[in-house]
Design a protein around this motif. Structure first.
Motif, PDB file in Angstrom:
ATOM      1  N   SER A 210      -3.854  -1.289   8.545  1.00 57.70           N
ATOM      2  CA  SER A 210      -3.735  -0.483   7.326  1.00 57.70           C
ATOM      3  C   SER A 210      -4.185  -1.246   6.087  1.00 57.70           C
ATOM      4  O   SER A 210      -4.854  -0.686   5.219  1.00 57.70           O
ATOM      5  CB  SER A 210      -2.277  -0.016   7.169  1.00 57.70           C
ATOM      6  OG  SER A 210      -1.395  -1.127   7.162  1.00 57.70           O
ATOM      7  N   ARG A 211      -3.849  -2.534   5.987  1.00 54.61           N
ATOM      8  CA  ARG A 211      -4.224  -3.274   4.785  1.00 54.61           C
ATOM      9  C   ARG A 211      -5.731  -3.529   4.729  1.00 54.61           C
ATOM     10  O   ARG A 211      -6.369  -3.273   3.701  1.00 54.61           O
ATOM     11  CB  ARG A 211      -3.472  -4.600   4.736  1.00 54.61           C
ATOM     12  CG  ARG A 211      -3.908  -5.469   3.573  1.00 54.61           C
ATOM     13  CD  ARG A 211      -3.077  -6.709   3.413  1.00 54.61           C
ATOM     14  NE  ARG A 211      -3.542  -7.528   2.297  1.00 54.61           N
ATOM     15  CZ  ARG A 211      -2.930  -8.607   1.849  1.00 54.61           C
ATOM     16  NH1 ARG A 211      -1.817  -9.018   2.436  1.00 54.61           N
ATOM     17  NH2 ARG A 211      -3.423  -9.292   0.833  1.00 54.61           N
ATOM     18  N   CYS A 214      -7.669  -0.277   4.111  1.00 54.66           N
ATOM     19  CA  CYS A 214      -7.508   0.198   2.736  1.00 54.66           C
ATOM     20  C   CYS A 214      -8.294  -0.667   1.760  1.00 54.66           C
ATOM     21  O   CYS A 214      -8.938  -0.148   0.843  1.00 54.66           O
ATOM     22  CB  CYS A 214      -6.025   0.214   2.376  1.00 54.66           C
ATOM     23  SG  CYS A 214      -5.657   0.887   0.743  1.00 54.66           S
ATOM     24  N   VAL A 230      -4.031  -0.872  -1.963  1.00 57.22           N
ATOM     25  CA  VAL A 230      -3.207  -1.356  -0.864  1.00 57.22           C
ATOM     26  C   VAL A 230      -1.760  -1.519  -1.308  1.00 57.22           C
ATOM     27  O   VAL A 230      -0.831  -1.257  -0.523  1.00 57.22           O
ATOM     28  CB  VAL A 230      -3.786  -2.676  -0.315  1.00 57.22           C
ATOM     29  CG1 VAL A 230      -3.834  -3.765  -1.383  1.00 57.22           C
ATOM     30  CG2 VAL A 230      -2.985  -3.166   0.874  1.00 57.22           C
ATOM     31  N   ASP A 231      -1.504  -1.929  -2.540  1.00 59.44           N
ATOM     32  CA  ASP A 231      -0.118  -2.053  -2.996  1.00 59.44           C
ATOM     33  C   ASP A 231       0.532  -0.692  -3.163  1.00 59.44           C
ATOM     34  O   ASP A 231       1.738  -0.530  -2.915  1.00 59.44           O
ATOM     35  CB  ASP A 231      -0.060  -2.853  -4.295  1.00 59.44           C
ATOM     36  CG  ASP A 231      -0.898  -2.209  -5.391  1.00 59.44           C
ATOM     37  OD1 ASP A 231      -1.943  -1.624  -5.060  1.00 59.44           O
ATOM     38  OD2 ASP A 231      -0.519  -2.298  -6.570  1.00 59.44           O
ATOM     39  N   SER A 234       1.513   0.440   0.420  1.00 61.50           N
ATOM     40  CA  SER A 234       2.736  -0.205   0.907  1.00 61.50           C
ATOM     41  C   SER A 234       3.961   0.331   0.188  1.00 61.50           C
ATOM     42  O   SER A 234       5.024   0.534   0.813  1.00 61.50           O
ATOM     43  CB  SER A 234       2.621  -1.713   0.709  1.00 61.50           C
ATOM     44  OG  SER A 234       2.453  -2.033  -0.658  1.00 61.50           O
ATOM     45  N   LEU A 237       4.898   3.781   1.671  1.00 65.60           N
ATOM     46  CA  LEU A 237       5.632   3.708   2.935  1.00 65.60           C
ATOM     47  C   LEU A 237       7.057   3.224   2.725  1.00 65.60           C
ATOM     48  O   LEU A 237       7.985   3.674   3.417  1.00 65.60           O
ATOM     49  CB  LEU A 237       4.900   2.767   3.902  1.00 65.60           C
ATOM     50  CG  LEU A 237       3.479   3.153   4.302  1.00 65.60           C
ATOM     51  CD1 LEU A 237       2.880   2.101   5.208  1.00 65.60           C
ATOM     52  CD2 LEU A 237       3.449   4.515   4.982  1.00 65.60           C
ATOM     53  N   SER A 238       7.238   2.304   1.790  1.00 65.63           N
ATOM     54  CA  SER A 238       8.582   1.779   1.551  1.00 65.63           C
ATOM     55  C   SER A 238       9.483   2.816   0.899  1.00 65.63           C
ATOM     56  O   SER A 238      10.647   2.972   1.288  1.00 65.63           O
ATOM     57  CB  SER A 238       8.493   0.528   0.672  1.00 65.63           C
ATOM     58  OG  SER A 238       9.774   0.021   0.381  1.00 65.63           O
ATOM     59  N   ALA A 261      -1.413   4.593   8.727  1.00 67.81           N
ATOM     60  CA  ALA A 261      -0.457   3.582   8.285  1.00 67.81           C
ATOM     61  C   ALA A 261       0.964   3.923   8.739  1.00 67.81           C
ATOM     62  O   ALA A 261       1.724   3.037   9.147  1.00 67.81           O
ATOM     63  CB  ALA A 261      -0.516   3.439   6.763  1.00 67.81           C
ATOM     64  N   ARG A 265       3.246   1.760  11.469  1.00 68.43           N
ATOM     65  CA  ARG A 265       4.588   1.250  11.193  1.00 68.43           C
ATOM     66  C   ARG A 265       5.601   1.764  12.208  1.00 68.43           C
ATOM     67  O   ARG A 265       6.536   1.036  12.575  1.00 68.43           O
ATOM     68  CB  ARG A 265       5.011   1.630   9.776  1.00 68.43           C
ATOM     69  CG  ARG A 265       6.413   1.231   9.430  1.00 68.43           C
ATOM     70  CD  ARG A 265       6.690   1.285   7.940  1.00 68.43           C
ATOM     71  NE  ARG A 265       5.987   0.233   7.218  1.00 68.43           N
ATOM     72  CZ  ARG A 265       6.272  -0.104   5.959  1.00 68.43           C
ATOM     73  NH1 ARG A 265       7.238   0.519   5.303  1.00 68.43           N
ATOM     74  NH2 ARG A 265       5.577  -1.058   5.352  1.00 68.43           N
TER      75      ARG A 265
END
Length: 489
Positions: A210-211, A214, A230-231, A234, A237-238, A261, A265
């Motif tokens: 995923s990283r 992206c 990319v940030d 993430s 998802l968090s 992604a 996970r």
């Protein structure tokens, strides 16, 4: 005393040996059970090492430290074009991800050879920072008139015909440069790196996840992924609390990046429902680059918003809406049958290879191993389970749609106290959606976030933020679904 201690020691050794034997037998039993399970499930495919490439897998090729990024499918006939030369990608099969390759000039044609960088370069760079203060040289007296290099192009071609490697050509250029010794150490490193990229290009074999996917798309074609950094991915998802054994509802209009992604996970647990508006699913060509196995692919399902909403309202209005559901299913089936050809054309023109590289730079001859297909139509059992239990989280990445119009239809599909996260490139659509959610009392804990990222260059005596950075990574609206009378009705 010595004899008794010796006997006790022998008894202890025997007990340890017996314990190790039992552990070995248990390990063998578990291994046999695992093999039997794999025999009972032939659809899972052969076991492969995810850290090593295999024929038919997708890889991300990083040429000259990020100058070019492209995806490729490894096979015996796949080729890579760098400049005016074509190289076979067969040497990359069976190598671990993270391997570095360098172009070498062979007798018949150039090829990619495994390259291990020397460890002395780090010591030289560390010493260069200390020596910089003692040096009094600078580049003020150097005039760039293209006359400092005495080695001509014909001489370089003659060296190549004689079998000289790229490193030897670089060293010859340095030796025949009249201004190389007058430059500072930093300028010498830049000169060496520039010539190395031209005469001895290097290819880094990266694993597509995923990283890396992206970052590659955001660097080349950010509009295809909705300018999703990319940030931001993430953080998305968090905030949606994507964990193992979760049932995640995803509305993905960024090429399948968010869906892949989430599936990555989950790791083969839970399920991912990729929903869509109307009767034509959104393209998910990026998900094919993740090298997912059958276990993960079969958990990525597709279902339209109309079908999910019809199932949600079936219990309250089962008799009145039964005919409408049948007509919607027939219309969706007709639209899907009509959109098969258009979807195939769309995927062929925007596949995983041509997204980041033109067709003339990367060609594949011969048939390769087909990867498992993700995104099958959700079965009735899965839809019934989602209807009874609800989804555990919701992620929306639809930059081209209005956020509030999507949330008011998808949020009731979640279970109560389930988190959700919405990504958009601009702030105003999410602010409007946040205001409406507060007025309707559909969610609590609403938070509007803007991810911030700054990339640094880290070199001896040259550590500073990169000169070219993205100004914004989009915005994310997150919250938790709340119980209300309107949601029950």
């Amino acid at each position: 005393m010595l004899l008794s201690e010796l006997k006790l020691f022998q008894i202890l050794v025997r007990k340890v040996q017996f314990f190790l034997t039992l552990c070995g037998i248990r390990a063998n039993i578990l291994f046999n059970k695992g093999s039997n399970m794999s025999e009972n499930k032939p659809e899972s495919g052969p076991t492969v090492n995810p850290r090593v490439t295999w024929e038919g897998c997708s890889v991300l090729l990083d040429i000259n430290d990020g100058d070019r990024l492209l995806f490729a499918r490894l096979s015996a006939g796949s080729t890579l074009k760098i400049g005016n030369k074509t190289f076979s990608l067969q040497p990359l099969i069976g190598c671990p991800f993270g391997s570095l390759f360098q172009v070498e000039s062979g007798k018949e044609k150039p090829y990619l050879s495994r390259f291990i960088p020397p460890t002395e370069e780090n010591n030289v760079q560390d010493e260069g920072g200390c020596q910089l203060q003692e040096e009094s040289r600078d580049n003020r007296a150097i005039i760039d008139n293209n006359q400092a290099q005495s080695l001509t192009g014909d001489d370089i071609d003659a060296m190549r015909r004689q079998g000289a490697t790229g490193n030897e050509i670089v060293e010859a250029l340095i030796a025949n440069s009249a201004t190389f010794d007058k430059k500072t150490q930093f300028s010498q490193e830049k000169y060496r790196l520039k010539k190395q990229k031209k005469y001895a290009p290097r290819v880094l074999l990266r694993r597509p996840f995923s990283r890396s996917i992206c970052e590659a798309y955001f660097k080349k074609y950010p509009a295809r992924i909705g300018f999703l950094r990319v940030d931001a991915l993430s953080l998305l998802l968090s905030m949606a609390n994507v964990t193992a054994n979760s049932d995640v509802l995803v509305l993905d209009m960024v090429g399948g990046l968010v869906t892949g992604a989430v599936a990555e996970r989950l790791g083969g647990t839970g399920s991912v429902c990729n929903t869509y508006l109307g009767g034509t699913p959104y393209p998910m060509e990026i998900i094919r680059m993740f090298n997912f196995n059958n276990e993960i692919c079969k958990r990525v399902l597709r279902c339209s918003v109309n079908d999910l909403c019809a199932v949600q309202n079936e219990t309250s209005e089962q008799v009145s809406q039964h005919e409408d559901v049948c007509t919607m299913e027939s219309q969706s089936d007709e639209k899907i049958s009509l959109s098969v050809s258009t979807e195939e054309v769309h995927l062929s023109s925007k596949n995983g290879v041509s997204d980041l590289v033109p067709e003339n730079e990367l060609s594949t001859t011969g048939k390769t191993c087909k990867t498992p297909k993700a995104g099958e139509k959700a079965p009735k059992e899965a839809i019934q389970s989602w209807k009874e239990n609800g989804f555990s989280s919701l992620i929306i990445a639809a930059p081209e749609q209005d956020a509030w119009s999507l949330v008011k239809d998808l949020l009731p599909l979640l279970t109560y106290s389930a988190p959700f996260a919405i990504y958009h490139q601009y702030l105003q659509p999410l602010a409007t959606c946040m205001n409406n959610l507060q007025l309707e009392k559909m969610a609590i804990g609403l938070q509007l976030s803007e991810p911030w990222l700054r990339e640094y260059q880290v070199l001896p005596s040259r550590t500073h933020p990169c000169m070219q950075m993205s100004g914004s990574g989009g915005y994310i609206l997150s919250g938790t679904r709340a119980y209300s009378n309107t949601s029950q009705s």
